[in-house]
Motif scaffolding. Structure first.
Motif, PDB file in Angstrom:
ATOM      1  N   HIS B  79       0.940  -1.173   0.044  1.00 46.49           N
ATOM      2  CA  HIS B  79      -0.041  -0.106  -0.023  1.00 46.49           C
ATOM      3  C   HIS B  79       0.995   1.218   0.098  1.00 46.49           C
ATOM      4  O   HIS B  79       0.753   2.109  -0.807  1.00 46.49           O
ATOM      5  N   GLN B  80       1.933   1.223   0.711  1.00 46.55           N
ATOM      6  CA  GLN B  80       2.955   2.360   0.926  1.00 46.55           C
ATOM      7  C   GLN B  80       3.521   2.593  -0.479  1.00 46.55           C
ATOM      8  O   GLN B  80       3.702   3.650  -0.964  1.00 46.55           O
ATOM      9  N   LYS B  82       2.634   1.732  -3.597  1.00 45.21           N
ATOM     10  CA  LYS B  82       1.471   2.068  -4.294  1.00 45.21           C
ATOM     11  C   LYS B  82       1.558   3.752  -4.147  1.00 45.21           C
ATOM     12  O   LYS B  82       1.386   4.263  -5.323  1.00 45.21           O
ATOM     13  N   GLY B  83       1.321   3.861  -3.096  1.00 43.79           N
ATOM     14  CA  GLY B  83       1.108   5.574  -2.864  1.00 43.79           C
ATOM     15  C   GLY B  83       2.338   6.236  -3.317  1.00 43.79           C
ATOM     16  O   GLY B  83       1.992   7.341  -4.042  1.00 43.79           O
TER      17      GLY B  83
END
Lengths: 162, 154
Positions: B79-80, B82-83
């Protein structure tokens, strides 16, 4: 796909005037995000829009900065400093306390409930958006933020100045 | 090589990075944010991205190497990443992360390992491209020219 910009029903051309100390042309924004790159980006975007910026790497730090923490000893001094916060922009997904929980804390506080809060997220989830708006978020925006998004925030939330 | 030639090389190279999908419009946003008050903004953000990504890729490798994989942790790292990749416009890395998250949800360790390989590949590709781009920019500036950002209208 353009960022979905969803404004709460309180945000319209007949703006609720933010009843805070006059910030002149340089509003002070507290930007909260656990992602280092996003913090740097939002800081630059805000500075380009003539805002003073304080960043926090998570909601707990934001709570401490605002003086909303349980440690009452520090709350007066911190609150003095932070009484000049004109806007809070926070990421939704953060470890520990989420942006939503931060929003609730801000809206529950007598010192800061009038401070507009903008929630940002990389995920477009309608239930999440509605939840935030219902809890009093002024706006919900999708990441990554662009200059036009910040210009819109500046105009709609902080009332275009200069 | 004279400045005009270097500038033309920079324009063509930048355009190819966009047309091949390595970078998307968000990278243009970063370039537009660079100005006299912050002439190294793009380099700074890109450097942060490299550091952050390499740390996350190491964490992912370790997490997937455990006898019992903690998929929530793996997903949090992805998630990190991807961000970050989304925020700088590293489109292929971002897309690789999206697929990766689906397999985390399914708790499919083998598929996750394949995704990690793919993400690493895309990351090193874009890293290489961005380093080349930055080097080109530095050469132009060193030769007394300016980077022709205004030519990027496509």
């Amino acid at each position: 796909m353009d960022a979905a910009i969803v404004a709460g029903s309180s945000c319209s051309s007949s703006n609720k005037v933010v009843s805070m100390a006059d910030f002149g042309d340089e509003p002070h924004v507290l930007a909260v995000d656990d992602n280092l790159i996003d913090r740097k980006l939002v800081e630059k975007l805000l500075k380009n829009s003539s805002c003073k910026v304080t960043t926090a790497e998570n909601a707990l730090r934001a709570v401490e900065y605002l003086g909303l923490g349980d440690d009452k000893k520090n709350s007066t001094t911190a609150a003095d400093i932070a009484s000049k916060v004109n806007l809070i922009i926070t990421d939704y997904c953060m470890p520990g306390m989420t942006g939503y929980e931060l929003l609730k804390k801000v809206k529950e506080s007598s010192n800061f409930r009038e401070v507009p809060v903008v929630i940002v997220s990389s995920e477009n989830i309608p239930t999440r958006i509605n939840k935030c708006l219902e809890e009093g978020a002024q706006m919900f925006m999708l990441k990554p933020l662009k200059q036009s998004d910040v210009a819109k925030i500046r105009c709609d939330v902080l009332n275009c100045r200069g | 090589m004279e400045v005009g030639q270097m500038q033309r090389t920079w324009i063509e190279y930048t355009k190819s990075l966009f047309s091949e999908g390595f970078l998307d419009a968000q990278f243009t946003q970063l370039q537009l944010l660079q100005d006299e008050s912050n002439p190294d903004f793009v380099v700074e953000v890109v450097s942060l991205f490299f550091e952050d990504s390499e740390r996350l890729l190491n964490d992912l490798t370790r997490a997937l190497d455990q006898p019992i994989v903690d998929f929530k942790k793996v997903d949090a790292h992805v998630h990190q990443l991807k961000g970050s990749s989304s925020s700088i416009g590293a489109q292929r890395v971002k897309n690789a992360c999206i697929g990766f998250r689906n397999f985390c949800e399914q708790q499919n360790a083998e598929a996750c390992l394949r995704c990690l390989q793919q993400v690493k590949q895309e990351y090193y590709l874009v890293k290489n491209k961005l380093e080349t781009l930055i080097r080109l920019e530095q050469q132009i500036v060193a030769a007394g020219g300016s980077v022709p950002m205004e030519e990027l209208s496509f």
